[in-house]
Each structure stands twice: as C-alpha cells, then as structure tokens.
Design an enzyme around this catalytic site. Structure first.
Site, short mmCIF file in Angstrom:
data_model
loop_
_atom_site.label_atom_id
_atom_site.label_comp_id
_atom_site.label_asym_id
_atom_site.label_seq_id
_atom_site.Cartn_x
_atom_site.Cartn_y
_atom_site.Cartn_z
N ASN A 137 -25.81 -46.22 9.63
CA ASN A 137 -25.51 -47.45 9.24
C ASN A 137 -23.69 -47.26 10.19
O ASN A 137 -23.17 -46.83 10.29
CB ASN A 137 -25.03 -46.90 7.80
CG ASN A 137 -24.60 -48.31 7.66
OD1 ASN A 137 -23.22 -49.56 8.04
ND2 ASN A 137 -23.69 -48.72 6.11
N LYS A 152 -22.69 -43.86 9.07
CA LYS A 152 -23.42 -43.31 7.59
C LYS A 152 -24.36 -42.87 8.24
O LYS A 152 -25.34 -44.27 8.71
CB LYS A 152 -23.28 -44.20 6.42
CG LYS A 152 -21.51 -44.11 6.26
CD LYS A 152 -21.69 -44.39 4.87
CE LYS A 152 -20.66 -45.69 4.57
NZ LYS A 152 -20.60 -46.97 3.58
N ARG A 207 -29.00 -50.54 10.37
CA ARG A 207 -28.34 -52.17 9.23
C ARG A 207 -27.54 -52.61 10.35
O ARG A 207 -27.04 -52.04 11.51
CB ARG A 207 -27.37 -51.36 8.64
CG ARG A 207 -26.26 -52.27 7.74
CD ARG A 207 -25.00 -51.87 7.09
NE ARG A 207 -24.39 -52.98 6.63
CZ ARG A 207 -23.31 -52.99 6.19
NH1 ARG A 207 -22.46 -52.62 6.55
NH2 ARG A 207 -22.83 -54.27 5.96
N HIS A 243 -24.65 -59.06 2.76
CA HIS A 243 -24.87 -57.38 1.68
C HIS A 243 -26.52 -58.38 1.22
O HIS A 243 -26.63 -57.59 0.26
CB HIS A 243 -23.93 -57.67 0.38
CG HIS A 243 -22.38 -57.56 1.37
ND1 HIS A 243 -21.18 -57.56 -0.03
CD2 HIS A 243 -21.84 -57.10 0.78
CE1 HIS A 243 -20.30 -57.54 0.55
NE2 HIS A 243 -20.45 -56.63 1.36
N LEU A 277 -19.97 -56.17 -6.43
CA LEU A 277 -18.54 -55.95 -6.56
C LEU A 277 -17.86 -55.15 -5.52
O LEU A 277 -18.19 -53.94 -6.25
CB LEU A 277 -17.45 -56.58 -7.97
CG LEU A 277 -18.32 -56.97 -8.40
CD1 LEU A 277 -18.05 -57.41 -9.75
CD2 LEU A 277 -18.47 -58.75 -7.45
N GLY A 278 -18.02 -54.61 -4.25
CA GLY A 278 -16.74 -53.44 -4.01
C GLY A 278 -15.76 -53.56 -3.07
O GLY A 278 -15.01 -54.88 -3.72
N ASN A 279 -15.79 -53.21 -2.49
CA ASN A 279 -14.63 -53.58 -1.43
C ASN A 279 -14.66 -54.41 -0.62
O ASN A 279 -13.83 -55.05 -0.81
CB ASN A 279 -14.06 -52.13 -0.23
CG ASN A 279 -12.95 -52.50 -0.16
OD1 ASN A 279 -12.15 -52.98 -0.79
ND2 ASN A 279 -12.43 -51.84 1.43
N GLY A 280 -15.88 -54.84 -0.37
CA GLY A 280 -16.27 -56.08 -0.11
C GLY A 280 -17.49 -56.60 -0.91
O GLY A 280 -17.26 -56.16 -1.55
N ARG A 320 -9.51 -59.16 1.34
CA ARG A 320 -9.75 -59.99 2.41
C ARG A 320 -9.20 -60.64 0.64
O ARG A 320 -9.86 -60.27 0.33
CB ARG A 320 -11.22 -60.15 2.69
CG ARG A 320 -11.66 -59.31 3.98
CD ARG A 320 -13.21 -59.22 4.67
NE ARG A 320 -13.84 -58.28 4.36
CZ ARG A 320 -15.09 -57.19 4.05
NH1 ARG A 320 -15.81 -58.53 3.91
NH2 ARG A 320 -15.06 -56.38 3.88
N GLY A 367 -19.42 -50.38 -6.29
CA GLY A 367 -18.14 -49.54 -6.49
C GLY A 367 -17.79 -50.32 -7.83
O GLY A 367 -17.80 -49.69 -8.71
N GLY A 392 -18.62 -52.52 -9.30
CA GLY A 392 -19.24 -53.70 -10.35
C GLY A 392 -20.44 -52.42 -11.11
O GLY A 392 -20.90 -52.95 -12.49
N ASN A 413 -19.46 -48.90 -11.61
CA ASN A 413 -18.04 -48.77 -12.72
C ASN A 413 -17.47 -49.09 -13.08
O ASN A 413 -16.31 -47.96 -13.42
CB ASN A 413 -17.68 -47.20 -10.84
CG ASN A 413 -18.35 -46.55 -10.62
OD1 ASN A 413 -19.58 -46.15 -11.38
ND2 ASN A 413 -18.95 -47.44 -9.07
N GLU A 417 -28.45 -48.87 -0.58
CA GLU A 417 -28.70 -50.34 0.16
C GLU A 417 -30.09 -49.27 1.55
O GLU A 417 -31.04 -49.25 2.34
CB GLU A 417 -27.96 -50.46 1.31
CG GLU A 417 -27.35 -52.09 0.67
CD GLU A 417 -25.14 -51.96 0.95
OE1 GLU A 417 -24.76 -51.58 0.39
OE2 GLU A 417 -25.56 -53.15 1.51
P1 AMP Z 1 -17.68 -49.78 -2.90
O1 AMP Z 1 -17.39 -50.59 -1.53
O2 AMP Z 1 -19.35 -50.74 -3.26
O3 AMP Z 1 -18.41 -48.77 -2.09
O4 AMP Z 1 -16.96 -49.87 -3.58
C1 AMP Z 1 -15.25 -49.32 -3.49
C2 AMP Z 1 -14.33 -49.97 -4.67
O5 AMP Z 1 -15.47 -49.66 -6.10
C3 AMP Z 1 -13.36 -49.19 -4.24
O6 AMP Z 1 -12.61 -50.53 -4.60
C4 AMP Z 1 -13.24 -48.64 -5.72
O7 AMP Z 1 -12.05 -48.12 -6.06
C5 AMP Z 1 -14.04 -49.03 -6.11
N1 AMP Z 1 -14.60 -47.90 -7.52
C6 AMP Z 1 -14.99 -46.97 -7.55
N2 AMP Z 1 -15.73 -46.24 -7.98
C7 AMP Z 1 -15.00 -46.74 -9.22
C8 AMP Z 1 -13.81 -46.55 -10.91
N3 AMP Z 1 -14.99 -45.43 -11.84
N4 AMP Z 1 -13.98 -47.22 -11.50
C9 AMP Z 1 -13.31 -48.11 -10.94
N5 AMP Z 1 -14.07 -49.14 -9.69
C10 AMP Z 1 -13.93 -47.95 -8.72
#
Ligand code: AMP
Length: 401
Positions: free
Chosen positions: A7, A14, A91, A180, A209-212, A241, A332, A334, A336, A385
């Site tokens: 990736n 990665k 990817r 995604h 729901l992550g950074n993106g 964004r 990330g 969604g 956590n 992924e």
């Molecule tokens: P990703 O892009 O899927 O790697 O997600 C990254 C995002 O996940 C970042 O904004 C992190 O702050 C969030 N994240 C990771 N661990 C946690 C957690 N334990 N609680 C809340 N947000 C989290």
C-alpha cells in the site's frame, strides 16, 4: 501461497506478507518518509518482534528493496529467498470507470491506472511507482491491482452524477466514484456472516470512520451509494478534510482573503474537518474525546458536527434503500470509540437501534452492539483491507486471469 500486500502512499509504504491459504499474517511493516530526510522502516515479524531501521530512502523502489531485505534477512526474516513471495497485491486508490473489480496487472492496466492520475494526483502516481518497483525487483511474480473505487462501480447513475452540465461527465468523466471500497466490501461481507444471513437479502449501511471517513449503502451485496465523490474530499467531516460544503464557500474565501484555488483546496484538505472545527486543537479523535469529557466547547461542537453528518447520511441511505438491517461501524474511530458510536446511535431509535452499553465497550472484535429487538442492528466490524487485498490477489492468481 504467500501474498505480499503493498500500500504505497505519497511518502509512505505499508506492507504485509500473508499466507493466503491459512490467512495468517507472516510479517508486516511500514516505511515512512520516503524521499524525505529522516526515513525509517518499522518491521514486525509474525512473532511480534519489532525492528526499526533508520535509513534514507530516495524513492519507493529503495523502500521496497529494504522491505525485501528485511523479509529475507537471515536473522529477522520470515522467508529464505524472494521465491517465498508468490504474488503481490497492490492497493490502488483510483480506478476511474475502468475497473469494477480487481485485476492482474498488465501494461494495459498500468496505462489505465496512469490515466486516473489526474483524478488522484497524490495517490495513483505513488501506486504506479510501487508496481514498477516490484516488477523490477521481482520479475515474473504475478501482481494484482485492488482498487478503492471498484466496489462502488455498481452505484446507479442517479447516485453518481453531479448536478452540473452533463458534458463534464461525458468529456472528463467528472462523477462520484467513492473510496475505501475494499473496506466497505470486506465489512459488509463480515456483517452478513455475523448476522448469519446471506448478503443478498441484506440492506447494510457501512460507516468507515477513520482519519478519512466515508459511509456507504450496500443493498443485497452491492454498493448503491457512498459519501465520497470524485475525490476523497466529499461527504463526512473527516480528520482534516471538510467533507460536503457549499461550493460558494470557496468563492467567498477567495474574495475575502485573495486566495487561489490551490490554496483553498489545501485548506479544505489539510486544515478543515475536525481539526479545523476544533480551531486547530487536534485531528485525533482520542484528543477530542478527552476534551469532550472535560466539557471543552471546541471538542463538544466538533464531535457533535461530526456525528450529525454521519447521522444525515445514515438517514439518507435508509430512505434510499427502503430500510436497513444493520448499521456497521469500522476503522480507527468506528472500531474504537464507544462515545462516537453512542452519539450517533442515540438518534437511531426510529430504526429500532438501542445500544447495549456493555457490548458497545467491547474492543477489537466483531460484535452486535445493539439490544435484541425487531428493528435494525448496530455492529462493530474491525476492517482488514490487507487481508481483503490478499484474498482478491489469491483468487485472481489462482484463476490465472
Ligand atoms: P484510521 O484512519 O482508520 O487509522 O483511524 C485513525 C483515527 O482513529 C484517528 O483519528 C484516531 O484518533 C482514531 N482512534 C484510534 N484509536 C482510538 C480510540 N481508542 N478512541 C478514539 N479514536 C481512536
């Protein structure tokens, strides 16, 4: 069959080496700061042993060479020689309208990926460099391209067309593509397995729901709508964004501050989202949650705005599909964040979703987090992924397509 999953980002790479038959992870890692001073590789073998190598990497080819050296290293390596790599899965971010599925990489496929560079100028060129570097270092090893956009190619015209002159679609293919896709496809498949029902009879909403971040509507196993568009800027409020805005906002800022298009795009991509909304406090949801817990105003308004946008899409997709069987949370945030999930689900009682507080706090596993009942369910499904890419690669190489 050992599949090396690659990736490539603009300055990072990665990788995971996966035994595609047993689906076991053999080794993984990350090269950072490629072509930037301060390069390093973090390599983790299957036993969890971590090795950090500080080394400048002039380009992605050097990064891949470093990865292959680590994988075959007599001490920390996991394979004896490069013949221990049977296939490579790449990817690829943008496949335009060329690819509705994964494909064996050929010269023609590379041409099509190159054509999509103008649609994803930060990602596709890096993906291509990764492919060519692997071809040079592992000649003859089959390579498969797995596209972020492919799963969304089933969207109907009314979902992917913008309300702008049609010739922009005809001439330049300006339309919504969605991203995604590998995650949305994987999570919807796992959701069906968790629910014990065939995907062909399910209406699912997947919230990545992550950074993106993006949401998609998956009806009977096919994507019928998704929140990202021509680029990954549309849709939800993300880490940095903006997601959806009135395009006139750009004109307004341009006139007020004398800025050009590139500067404004930079603001929308890098200075907006939860980072911008929180007045530059943080783009990291862990920081925002902590501040929310202390009642800090910036974090409260930011998380409320983030969840409001997710909720809006869930409502829209429920209407589009004529119902929902499950709302799935992944990536990330969604996976956590019990707080974000509960803020969203507290407005979903009309779908029959009432969260089970205990289940909502379980981490790291596939789980139903809503109480039993007649209506829709809420699920947490950790995405994977890399495994999805390894599966696609294995399937295509097996078929010899
Ligand atoms: P990703 O892009 O899927 O790697 O997600 C990254 C995002 O996940 C970042 O904004 C992190 O702050 C969030 N994240 C990771 N661990 C946690 C957690 N334990 N609680 C809340 N947000 C989290």
């Amino acid at each position: 069959m050992n599949v090396l999953v690659i990736n490539c980002g603009s300055s990072s790479l990665k990788f995971q080496l996966i035994d595609a038959e047993s689906e076991k992870l053999i080794a993984k890692g990350l090269c950072e700061r490629i072509a930037i001073p301060g390069g390093r590789m973090v390599y983790t073998s299957a036993s969890g042993e971590k090795k950090i190598t500080e080394k400048e990497m002039g380009d992605h080819r050097e990064a891949i060479r470093l990865v292959l050296e680590a994988l075959t290293d007599p001490e920390t390596g996991v394979i004896d020689s490069l013949s221990g790599i049977d296939a490579v899965g790449h990817r690829i971010v943008h496949g335009g309208e060329h690819f509705a599925g994964s494909t064996l990489i050929t010269e023609e496929v590379k041409r099509a990926i190159r054509e999509c560079c103008e649609l994803a100028p930060l990602h596709n060129p890096a993906n291509l460099i990764g492919i060519e570097a692997c071809e040079a270092l592992m000649p003859g090893v089959p390579m498969v391209g797995v596209f972020d956009t492919a799963f969304h190619q089933t969207m109907p015209e009314e979902a992917y067309l913008y309300g702008i002159p049609y010739h922009y679609y005809r001439d330049y293919k300006i339309r919504r593509y969605g991203f995604h896709g590998t995650s949305h496809a994987y999570v919807s498949g796992r959701a069906a397995a968790l629910l014990g029902r065939p995907i062909e009879e399910l209406k699912l909403i997947v919230c990545h729901l992550g950074n993106g971040a993006s949401v998609s509507a998956v009806k009977y196993g096919k994507c019928v709508d998704t929140s990202m568009g021509l680029t990954p800027l549309e849709g939800l409020v993300m880490g940095t964004r903006s997601g959806d805005i009135d395009p006139a906002v750009m004109e307004f800022i341009a006139h007020k501050e004398g800025k050009g298009v590139d500067e404004i795009m930079d603001i929308l991509n890098r200075e907006s989202g939860v980072y911008g909304l929180s007045d530059g406090f943080s783009s990291d949801f862990r920081d925002l949650e902590e501040a929310y817990g202390k009642g800090e105003e910036a974090a409260v308004r930011t998380l409320k705005a983030f969840c409001h946008r997710v909720l809006k899409y869930i409502g829209a997709y429920a209407a589009q599909m004529g119902g929902v069987d499950a709302v799935c949370f992944t990536a990330g945030v969604g996976e956590n964040s019990p707080l974000v999930r509960s803020m969203i689900c507290s407005s979903l009682a009309w779908l029959g979703i009432v969260l089970d507080d205990g289940a909502n706090h379980v981490r790291g596993q596939e789980i139903v987090i809503s109480k039993q009942g007649e209506g829709a369910k809420a699920l947490v499904i950790p995405t994977n992924e890399e495994l999805a890419i390894a599966r696609e690669t294995y399937a295509i190489v097996q078929k010899g397509e």
